[in-house]
Design an enzyme around this catalytic site. Structure first.
Site, mmCIF file in Angstrom:
data_model
loop_
_atom_site.group_PDB
_atom_site.id
_atom_site.type_symbol
_atom_site.label_atom_id
_atom_site.label_comp_id
_atom_site.label_asym_id
_atom_site.label_seq_id
_atom_site.Cartn_x
_atom_site.Cartn_y
_atom_site.Cartn_z
ATOM 1 N N GLY A 125 0.833 -1.196 0.000
ATOM 2 C CA GLY A 125 0.000 0.000 0.000
ATOM 3 C C GLY A 125 0.870 1.250 0.000
ATOM 4 O O GLY A 125 0.567 2.245 -0.668
ATOM 5 N N THR A 126 1.956 1.198 0.746
ATOM 6 C CA THR A 126 2.881 2.334 0.805
ATOM 7 C C THR A 126 3.422 2.666 -0.590
ATOM 8 O O THR A 126 3.474 3.838 -0.987
ATOM 9 C CB THR A 126 4.064 1.993 1.739
ATOM 10 N N ASN A 170 -7.037 5.045 9.259
ATOM 11 C CA ASN A 170 -6.496 3.846 9.894
ATOM 12 C C ASN A 170 -6.480 3.918 11.422
ATOM 13 O O ASN A 170 -6.413 2.902 12.084
ATOM 14 C CB ASN A 170 -5.082 3.552 9.377
ATOM 15 N N GLN A 187 -7.454 0.866 4.262
ATOM 16 C CA GLN A 187 -8.286 0.358 5.364
ATOM 17 C C GLN A 187 -9.707 0.031 4.901
ATOM 18 O O GLN A 187 -10.446 -0.634 5.617
ATOM 19 C CB GLN A 187 -8.375 1.391 6.497
ATOM 20 N N SER A 225 -4.019 -2.614 -0.174
ATOM 21 C CA SER A 225 -2.960 -3.513 0.281
ATOM 22 C C SER A 225 -3.563 -4.817 0.781
ATOM 23 O O SER A 225 -4.500 -4.810 1.581
ATOM 24 C CB SER A 225 -2.176 -2.832 1.403
ATOM 25 N N HIS A 264 -2.585 -7.252 2.823
ATOM 26 C CA HIS A 264 -2.498 -7.776 4.197
ATOM 27 C C HIS A 264 -3.496 -7.125 5.146
ATOM 28 O O HIS A 264 -3.628 -7.551 6.298
ATOM 29 C CB HIS A 264 -1.070 -7.683 4.739
ATOM 30 N N THR A 324 9.827 -8.505 -11.668
ATOM 31 C CA THR A 324 9.164 -9.787 -11.869
ATOM 32 C C THR A 324 7.984 -9.848 -10.911
ATOM 33 O O THR A 324 8.119 -9.523 -9.730
ATOM 34 C CB THR A 324 10.143 -10.942 -11.586
ATOM 35 N N CYS A 384 2.654 2.293 13.064
ATOM 36 C CA CYS A 384 3.855 2.966 12.580
ATOM 37 C C CYS A 384 4.277 4.054 13.553
ATOM 38 O O CYS A 384 5.451 4.351 13.699
ATOM 39 C CB CYS A 384 3.591 3.571 11.211
HETATM 40 C C1 LIG Z 1 -1.403 -0.109 6.261
HETATM 41 C C2 LIG Z 1 -1.709 1.147 5.541
HETATM 42 C C3 LIG Z 1 -0.873 1.619 4.516
HETATM 43 C C4 LIG Z 1 0.401 0.912 4.157
HETATM 44 O O1 LIG Z 1 0.177 -0.316 3.507
HETATM 45 P P1 LIG Z 1 1.395 -1.366 3.493
HETATM 46 O O2 LIG Z 1 0.951 -2.412 2.521
HETATM 47 O O3 LIG Z 1 1.530 -1.870 4.882
HETATM 48 O O4 LIG Z 1 2.592 -0.629 3.020
HETATM 49 C C5 LIG Z 1 -1.230 2.759 3.852
HETATM 50 N N1 LIG Z 1 -2.349 3.433 4.170
HETATM 51 C C6 LIG Z 1 -3.171 3.012 5.140
HETATM 52 C C7 LIG Z 1 -4.418 3.784 5.418
HETATM 53 C C8 LIG Z 1 -2.883 1.871 5.855
HETATM 54 O O5 LIG Z 1 -3.713 1.467 6.827
#
Ligand SMILES: *Cc1c(COP(=O)(O)O)cnc(C)c1O
Length: 399
Positions: free
Chosen positions: A72-73, A152, A180, A200, A202, A238, A326
């Site tokens: 997501g980052t 988040n 989120q 993202s 996870h 890849t 974080c």
């Molecule tokens: C967790 C999160 C991210 C980052 O996603 P990652 O896949 O962990 O890098 C970005 N934005 C929000 C709102 C998040 O909750």
């Protein structure tokens, strides 16, 4: 050791067994490079295409608009940096908010250091952006607006469609960090007028290290990683084949039960919120009471330090977070809690609890009882609380 109660689903989620199962063959049998022309490569390529089609359908997007990323980052960095660069002929002004995830806010700060101008929209005490504030922040040189869909930390859900419409009326693009939100509330990029969206895996029971950026057709963007021709030459590397398959499978499973999951989470969340506010004196809910993620509760407890609260709860088997994962590890109060107007000492005393599919009513009740006893124990050791009881210190910001 008491049983563990995981209430930190906003930090990450457990990968579903069916997701692991769907991923496994792409480690061991169909491990070919998707760019290769023999069958295990071709099969991997076909699986990626299939995953892209399925994911696009859940967003009401076209498969050609989905770009896989490493997180997501990364999607947030790509959306902001590449779009600001691609449109700098028109202008160099970005509008975002004071309550973004650091993946957006730190990227915006980087842009500021590199010759771009950034406006950070304020939010009200519930964490909502006022569309009128966006309207008045738009300038001739504004090229992009980026607003987090669901926060988040405090879970507040923004009026994304209304904000996007305002941006579009002024020829400005609209990005949202939906990390989120995706798989927790319905999202339709077409209906909401979203030009770009980050997500993202996870955060919805998929694997870590894989995300996506939706980029609406016709939007000019720049390649984010230079190298091979993957992701239509815009994001070389890849492909993370097992990760992509895992993300698509997790999204399919979550979306198939979206309403049911949300309703289950809501019942637990509301029981948690109602009981804590009723039974723990000088507690407050952070974020909007209704316009919030179904799984999120965020509290502040006056006279209680967030880190001590977390540690004591952990000893009782409850895994939670103070502010964002974080931000914890630093002693800075959360920028989100400061933005909704909490004074520093209260922003330090916050607790985020995010329920998941594994959470039961018994877990919630045990958590409430634990919070009650830990908060009163911590307060009994607090000189500030002592002063307050003797009438020497006024209560600050609580309800
Ligand atoms: C967790 C999160 C991210 C980052 O996603 P990652 O896949 O962990 O890098 C970005 N934005 C929000 C709102 C998040 O909750």
């Amino acid at each position: 050791m008491p049983k563990q109660i995981y209430l930190d689903n906003a930090a990450t989620t457990a990968v579903l067994p069916a997701v692991v199962e769907a991923m496994l063959p792409y480690f061991t049998e169909l491990y070919g490079n998707p760019s290769s022309l023999y069958s295990i490569g071709v099969d991997a390529k076909a699986a990626i295409t299939d995953a892209r089609v399925r994911i696009a359908a859940h967003l009401n997007a076209d498969e050609s608009e989905i770009y896989f990323t490493g997180s997501g980052t990364e999607a947030d960095n790509w959306a902001l940096k590449a779009t600001m660069e691609a449109y700098q002929g028109k202008g160099r002004h970005l509008i975002t908010t004071a309550i973004e995830h650091h993946a957006i806010s730190h990227t915006a700060e980087w842009l500021e250091k590199n010759g771009f101008a950034v406006t950070y929209l304020p939010v009200d005490s519930d964490g909502l952006v006022d569309p009128a504030d966006l309207l008045s922040a738009i300038r001739d040189d504004t090229t992009l607006v980026s607003v987090i869909l669901a926060n988040n930390e405090i879970g507040t859900i923004q009026p994304i469609a209304e904000l996007a419409a305002i941006a579009h009326e002024h020829g400005v693009l609209f990005h949202t960090d939906a990390v989120q939100a995706l798989a927790h509330i319905p999202i339709d990029v077409e209906a909401s007028g979203i030009d770009m969206l980050s997500a993202s895996a996870h955060k919805f029971h998929g694997p870590k290290g894989v995300g996506l950026l939706y980029i609406k057709k016709g939007i000019k963007t720049r390649s984010f990683l230079h190298g091979g021709a993957q992701e239509r030459k815009r994001r070389a590397s890849t492909e993370n084949v097992p990760g992509i398959i895992g993300m698509a499978t997790a999204l399919d499973l979550c979306m198939a039960r979206l309403d049911k999951r949300a309703n289950e989470a809501l019942l637990l969340r509301d029981r948690l919120i109602d009981r804590v506010l009723d039974e723990v004196p000088y507690s407050r809910l952070n974020g909007h009471r209704q316009l919030r993620l179904p799984n999120n509760a965020n509290f502040s407890f006056e006279f209680v330090e967030g880190e001590s609260l977390l540690l004591s709860l952990e000893q009782k088997g409850i895994l939670a977070s103070s502010g964002s994962a974080c931000a914890s590890g630093t002693l800075d109060p959360s920028h989100v809690l400061l933005a909704i107007g909490l004074p520093h000492e209260i922003a330090h005393g916050s607790l985020r609890l995010t329920v998941g599919e594994a959470t039961s009513i018994e877990d919630i009740d045990y958590t409430v009882e634990s919070i009650k006893s830990v908060v009163s124990q911590l307060r009994s050791m607090s000189p500030l609380y002592e002063d307050f009881l003797q009438g020497k210190k006024p209560i600050s910001a609580i309800r």
